[in-house]
Write a protein that holds these residues in place. Structure first.
Motif, PDB file in Angstrom:
ATOM      1  N   CYS A 367      37.969  38.077  28.938  1.00 36.85           N
ATOM      2  CA  CYS A 367      38.622  37.116  29.834  1.00 36.85           C
ATOM      3  C   CYS A 367      38.284  37.480  31.285  1.00 36.85           C
ATOM      4  O   CYS A 367      39.145  37.954  32.037  1.00 36.85           O
ATOM      5  N   ILE A 368      37.020  37.273  31.684  1.00 34.06           N
ATOM      6  CA  ILE A 368      36.568  37.646  33.028  1.00 34.06           C
ATOM      7  C   ILE A 368      35.322  36.833  33.339  1.00 34.06           C
ATOM      8  O   ILE A 368      34.530  36.513  32.444  1.00 34.06           O
ATOM      9  N   SER A 369      35.130  36.486  34.613  1.00 32.80           N
ATOM     10  CA  SER A 369      33.941  35.736  35.005  1.00 32.80           C
ATOM     11  C   SER A 369      32.718  36.656  34.994  1.00 32.80           C
ATOM     12  O   SER A 369      32.831  37.876  35.103  1.00 32.80           O
ATOM     13  N   HIS A 370      31.509  36.035  34.858  1.00 31.77           N
ATOM     14  CA  HIS A 370      30.286  36.837  34.847  1.00 31.77           C
ATOM     15  C   HIS A 370      30.100  37.564  36.170  1.00 31.77           C
ATOM     16  O   HIS A 370      29.669  38.724  36.206  1.00 31.77           O
ATOM     17  N   ASP A 371      30.409  36.880  37.270  1.00 32.88           N
ATOM     18  CA  ASP A 371      30.230  37.495  38.583  1.00 32.88           C
ATOM     19  C   ASP A 371      31.115  38.735  38.736  1.00 32.88           C
ATOM     20  O   ASP A 371      30.650  39.788  39.173  1.00 32.88           O
ATOM     21  N   ALA A 372      32.398  38.611  38.357  1.00 36.05           N
ATOM     22  CA  ALA A 372      33.310  39.754  38.478  1.00 36.05           C
ATOM     23  C   ALA A 372      32.899  40.884  37.549  1.00 36.05           C
ATOM     24  O   ALA A 372      32.997  42.064  37.906  1.00 36.05           O
ATOM     25  N   TYR A 373      32.420  40.541  36.344  1.00 33.72           N
ATOM     26  CA  TYR A 373      32.001  41.559  35.381  1.00 33.72           C
ATOM     27  C   TYR A 373      30.863  42.416  35.947  1.00 33.72           C
ATOM     28  O   TYR A 373      30.928  43.652  35.963  1.00 33.72           O
ATOM     29  N   TYR A 374      29.793  41.746  36.416  1.00 37.76           N
ATOM     30  CA  TYR A 374      28.643  42.503  36.912  1.00 37.76           C
ATOM     31  C   TYR A 374      28.928  43.169  38.261  1.00 37.76           C
ATOM     32  O   TYR A 374      28.379  44.232  38.566  1.00 37.76           O
ATOM     33  N   ARG A 375      29.791  42.548  39.078  1.00 37.50           N
ATOM     34  CA  ARG A 375      30.176  43.177  40.353  1.00 37.50           C
ATOM     35  C   ARG A 375      30.917  44.487  40.086  1.00 37.50           C
ATOM     36  O   ARG A 375      30.657  45.515  40.703  1.00 37.50           O
ATOM     37  N   LEU A 376      31.857  44.455  39.135  1.00 41.48           N
ATOM     38  CA  LEU A 376      32.631  45.660  38.772  1.00 41.48           C
ATOM     39  C   LEU A 376      31.711  46.740  38.206  1.00 41.48           C
ATOM     40  O   LEU A 376      31.789  47.911  38.591  1.00 41.48           O
ATOM     41  N   LYS A 377      30.835  46.335  37.286  1.00 45.28           N
ATOM     42  CA  LYS A 377      29.955  47.307  36.637  1.00 45.28           C
ATOM     43  C   LYS A 377      29.017  47.967  37.649  1.00 45.28           C
ATOM     44  O   LYS A 377      28.805  49.190  37.632  1.00 45.28           O
ATOM     45  N   ARG A 378      28.465  47.160  38.553  1.00 43.17           N
ATOM     46  CA  ARG A 378      27.553  47.687  39.560  1.00 43.17           C
ATOM     47  C   ARG A 378      28.282  48.615  40.532  1.00 43.17           C
ATOM     48  O   ARG A 378      27.778  49.692  40.878  1.00 43.17           O
ATOM     49  N   PHE A 379      29.488  48.233  40.961  1.00 46.84           N
ATOM     50  CA  PHE A 379      30.258  49.044  41.909  1.00 46.84           C
ATOM     51  C   PHE A 379      30.609  50.402  41.292  1.00 46.84           C
ATOM     52  O   PHE A 379      30.439  51.451  41.921  1.00 46.84           O
ATOM     53  N   CYS A 380      31.121  50.375  40.060  1.00 41.94           N
ATOM     54  CA  CYS A 380      31.550  51.632  39.413  1.00 41.94           C
ATOM     55  C   CYS A 380      30.370  52.565  39.176  1.00 41.94           C
ATOM     56  O   CYS A 380      30.506  53.792  39.274  1.00 41.94           O
ATOM     57  N   LYS A 381      29.192  52.002  38.864  1.00 40.02           N
ATOM     58  CA  LYS A 381      28.022  52.839  38.650  1.00 40.02           C
ATOM     59  C   LYS A 381      27.539  53.453  39.957  1.00 40.02           C
ATOM     60  O   LYS A 381      27.187  54.637  40.014  1.00 40.02           O
ATOM     61  N   GLN A 382      27.528  52.666  41.044  1.00 40.69           N
ATOM     62  CA  GLN A 382      27.056  53.168  42.335  1.00 40.69           C
ATOM     63  C   GLN A 382      27.972  54.233  42.908  1.00 40.69           C
ATOM     64  O   GLN A 382      27.525  55.201  43.522  1.00 40.69           O
ATOM     65  N   HIS A 383      29.290  54.070  42.705  1.00 42.18           N
ATOM     66  CA  HIS A 383      30.261  54.981  43.331  1.00 42.18           C
ATOM     67  C   HIS A 383      30.894  55.949  42.333  1.00 42.18           C
ATOM     68  O   HIS A 383      31.905  56.594  42.641  1.00 42.18           O
ATOM     69  N   ASN A 384      30.303  56.044  41.144  1.00 40.60           N
ATOM     70  CA  ASN A 384      30.785  56.994  40.133  1.00 40.60           C
ATOM     71  C   ASN A 384      32.285  56.826  39.871  1.00 40.60           C
ATOM     72  O   ASN A 384      33.041  57.798  39.796  1.00 40.60           O
ATOM     73  N   LYS A 385      32.713  55.572  39.765  1.00 43.94           N
ATOM     74  CA  LYS A 385      34.134  55.255  39.522  1.00 43.94           C
ATOM     75  C   LYS A 385      34.388  55.171  38.015  1.00 43.94           C
ATOM     76  O   LYS A 385      33.642  54.530  37.284  1.00 43.94           O
ATOM     77  N   ARG A 386      35.435  55.834  37.547  1.00 43.27           N
ATOM     78  CA  ARG A 386      35.778  55.782  36.125  1.00 43.27           C
ATOM     79  C   ARG A 386      36.129  54.351  35.725  1.00 43.27           C
ATOM     80  O   ARG A 386      36.928  53.689  36.370  1.00 43.27           O
ATOM     81  N   HIS A 387      35.513  53.857  34.635  1.00 46.11           N
ATOM     82  CA  HIS A 387      35.784  52.496  34.189  1.00 46.11           C
ATOM     83  C   HIS A 387      35.614  52.411  32.676  1.00 46.11           C
ATOM     84  O   HIS A 387      34.774  53.092  32.101  1.00 46.11           O
ATOM     85  N   LEU A 388      36.442  51.575  32.063  1.00 50.14           N
ATOM     86  CA  LEU A 388      36.368  51.346  30.627  1.00 50.14           C
ATOM     87  C   LEU A 388      36.407  49.843  30.360  1.00 50.14           C
ATOM     88  O   LEU A 388      37.204  49.125  30.965  1.00 50.14           O
ATOM     89  N   PHE A 389      35.560  49.368  29.480  1.00 54.29           N
ATOM     90  CA  PHE A 389      35.565  47.975  29.052  1.00 54.29           C
ATOM     91  C   PHE A 389      36.222  47.887  27.680  1.00 54.29           C
ATOM     92  O   PHE A 389      35.832  48.584  26.758  1.00 54.29           O
ATOM     93  N   ILE A 390      37.244  47.027  27.573  1.00 56.80           N
ATOM     94  CA  ILE A 390      37.915  46.841  26.292  1.00 56.80           C
ATOM     95  C   ILE A 390      37.531  45.476  25.732  1.00 56.80           C
ATOM     96  O   ILE A 390      37.338  44.525  26.485  1.00 56.80           O
ATOM     97  N   PRO A 391      37.367  45.372  24.407  1.00 58.94           N
ATOM     98  CA  PRO A 391      36.829  44.133  23.832  1.00 58.94           C
ATOM     99  C   PRO A 391      37.775  42.950  23.876  1.00 58.94           C
ATOM    100  O   PRO A 391      37.354  41.811  23.765  1.00 58.94           O
ATOM    101  N   SER A 392      39.100  43.203  23.996  1.00 56.34           N
ATOM    102  CA  SER A 392      40.053  42.090  23.980  1.00 56.34           C
ATOM    103  C   SER A 392      41.190  42.372  24.951  1.00 56.34           C
ATOM    104  O   SER A 392      41.371  43.492  25.417  1.00 56.34           O
ATOM    105  N   SER A 393      41.985  41.305  25.235  1.00 57.65           N
ATOM    106  CA  SER A 393      43.108  41.424  26.162  1.00 57.65           C
ATOM    107  C   SER A 393      44.392  41.850  25.468  1.00 57.65           C
ATOM    108  O   SER A 393      45.439  41.882  26.102  1.00 57.65           O
ATOM    109  N   GLY A 394      44.339  42.174  24.192  1.00 54.49           N
ATOM    110  CA  GLY A 394      45.539  42.547  23.446  1.00 54.49           C
ATOM    111  C   GLY A 394      46.159  43.825  23.961  1.00 54.49           C
ATOM    112  O   GLY A 394      45.497  44.695  24.547  1.00 54.49           O
ATOM    113  N   ILE A 395      47.462  43.983  23.715  1.00 50.31           N
ATOM    114  CA  ILE A 395      48.194  45.150  24.210  1.00 50.31           C
ATOM    115  C   ILE A 395      47.737  46.424  23.518  1.00 50.31           C
ATOM    116  O   ILE A 395      47.744  47.503  24.107  1.00 50.31           O
TER     117      ILE A 395
END
Length: 414
Positions: A367-395
């Motif tokens: 549940c995310i736009s393509h622009d936000a997805y790639y912007r987040l991924k690129r930012f976290c990789k460039q700045h060594n920011k911890r990030h996790l992608f989860i497959p669904s929005s479930g609790i």
């Protein structure tokens, strides 16, 4: 501005308690929430075993709670033991509250602890503080009373979510078992067919070889004109046999491809089941923590609740109606929560600002736009920011991600 302790009530309270208040100096109205909030059932049992005997410690939770409350209104061995235990357990909070010299700062620090879920240590540190007057006691009592109702509602919601997750897990296991049985049966059938085809191929190759040898003998023999019809027949049989061999070879390749696809399907279902089991275990940990008798323990002392140690968690994407539940989980794990909807309504510039301030980022990739997805991924990789992608929005997926962040699991990219 701090309120001056020069009023009649303030001076009376300050002069009456030059040092910390003791447990037996609290009113009977406050003893019940103090014992129920600041002590776990296991701690009460250990204290009962230490002060009285093992027989008393084996009685019901309610009996032990009532027994401690009714016996801590005066100074004796039990109340002194409980006092010493609480002072040791909440030493850090007592030190923080003890540095304050005016009631406004005291109220402010109390609210900060309540906002981040540290109600137990805040309650004990506030009620034993020399500047805690009757108004502040009533404020603390009312807050803890309402928190107990909210925690009860949260427990019911957690139990419902856990029940749904367990039901989904059972259905997934049934589907996997059924798929595995079907796949095993298919594989067994295909193996039998392959064996049959291989035997037929071997027989046809042997016949082919025999026909070639027979053909050669005929060509080397005597009158070829007399043998011409027989030779032509053998050639026709050889061509037919070669064609059958080619067809069987193609069928063999097709069955081998179907066999590999079945094995890949089994592997995919197994991975999905393992993921759901991990998510369910994480959600069970949160539910178990919410049902704990401590009702607001600090994450440092709770083995079932992941401790984020005050980290700022940014959730990007996900369903809007789940935001409050995400916030509740992060708060329960001693973290700070912020949210960006992934480009639906929030602007991309706000996403950059939130990414800079976050310690870890969790992205619901369904549940995310393509622009936000790639912007987040690129930012976290460039700045060594911890990030996790989860497959669904479930609790349950979000609970598993919270557990991974708390345990320092490496970043997961999709």
């Amino acid at each position: 501005m701090c309120d001056a302790p020069a009023t009649a009530t303030g001076a009376e309270v300050f002069n009456g308690f030059k040092g910390k208040r003791k447990l037996w100096e609290l009113t009977s109205k406050l003893l019940c929430p103090v014992i129920g909030t600041c002590l776990t059932t296991s701690e009460i049992r250990k204290l009962a075993q230490k002060v009285v005997d093992k027989e008393q410690a084996r009685k019901s939770d309610y009996w032990l709670h009532t027994w401690v409350v009714s016996n801590c209104d005066s100074k004796h061995h039990l109340s002194l033991t409980v006092q010493k235990h609480l002072d040791k357990k909440f030493a850090a909070a007592i030190k923080r509250f003890g540095l304050l010299k005016c009631r406004d700062e005291l109220k402010q620090l109390w609210q900060q602890h309540i906002d981040r879920g540290a109600s137990a240590e805040a309650l004990w540190a506030l009620l034993t503080h020399p500047l805690c007057d009757l108004a502040m006691q009533d404020m603390a009592y009312e807050t803890i009373h309402m928190l107990s109702h909210q925690i009860g509602a949260g427990q019911r919601a957690d139990l419902k979510r856990l029940h749904e997750a367990e039901k989904e897990l059972v259905e997934l296991r049934k589907a996997l078992d059924k798929s595995q049985q079907k796949a095993h049966q298919t594989i067994s059938n295909k193996e039998c067919q392959l064996d049959t085809l291989q035997r037929q191929v071997a027989e046809l190759k042997a016949d082919n070889l025999r026909l070639k040898e027979h053909n050669q003998r005929l060509e080397l023999g005597g009158d070829s004109s007399a043998l011409a019809p027989q030779l032509q027949q053998l050639r026709n049989e050889l061509a037919s046999t070669s064609s059958s061999v080619e067809i069987l070879d193609r069928q063999k390749v097709q069955w081998q491809q179907k066999l590999r696809q079945s094995e890949e399907n089994i592997l995919d279902l197994t991975q999905k089941l393992r993921q759901r089991e991990q998510e369910t275990r994480a959600l069970e940990g949160f539910v178990k923590q919410s049902l704990s008798p401590c009702n607001g323990c600090s994450a440092d002392s709770c083995r079932d609740c992941p401790d984020l140690k005050g980290q700022k968690i940014l959730c990007v994407g996900g369903m809007h109606r789940m935001t409050d539940q995400y916030r509740e989980l992060v708060s329960r794990c001693n973290g700070e929560f912020s949210h960006h909807d992934g480009g639906v309504e929030d602007r991309s510039k706000r996403l950059d600002a939130l990414l800079w301030s976050a310690d870890a980022v969790i992205c619901a990739s369904d549940c995310i736009s393509h622009d936000a997805y790639y912007r987040l991924k690129r930012f976290c990789k460039q700045h060594n920011k911890r990030h996790l992608f989860i497959p669904s929005s479930g609790i349950s997926s979000f609970a598993k991600a919270m557990d991974d962040v708390a345990n320092g699991v490496s970043c997961i990219s999709l």
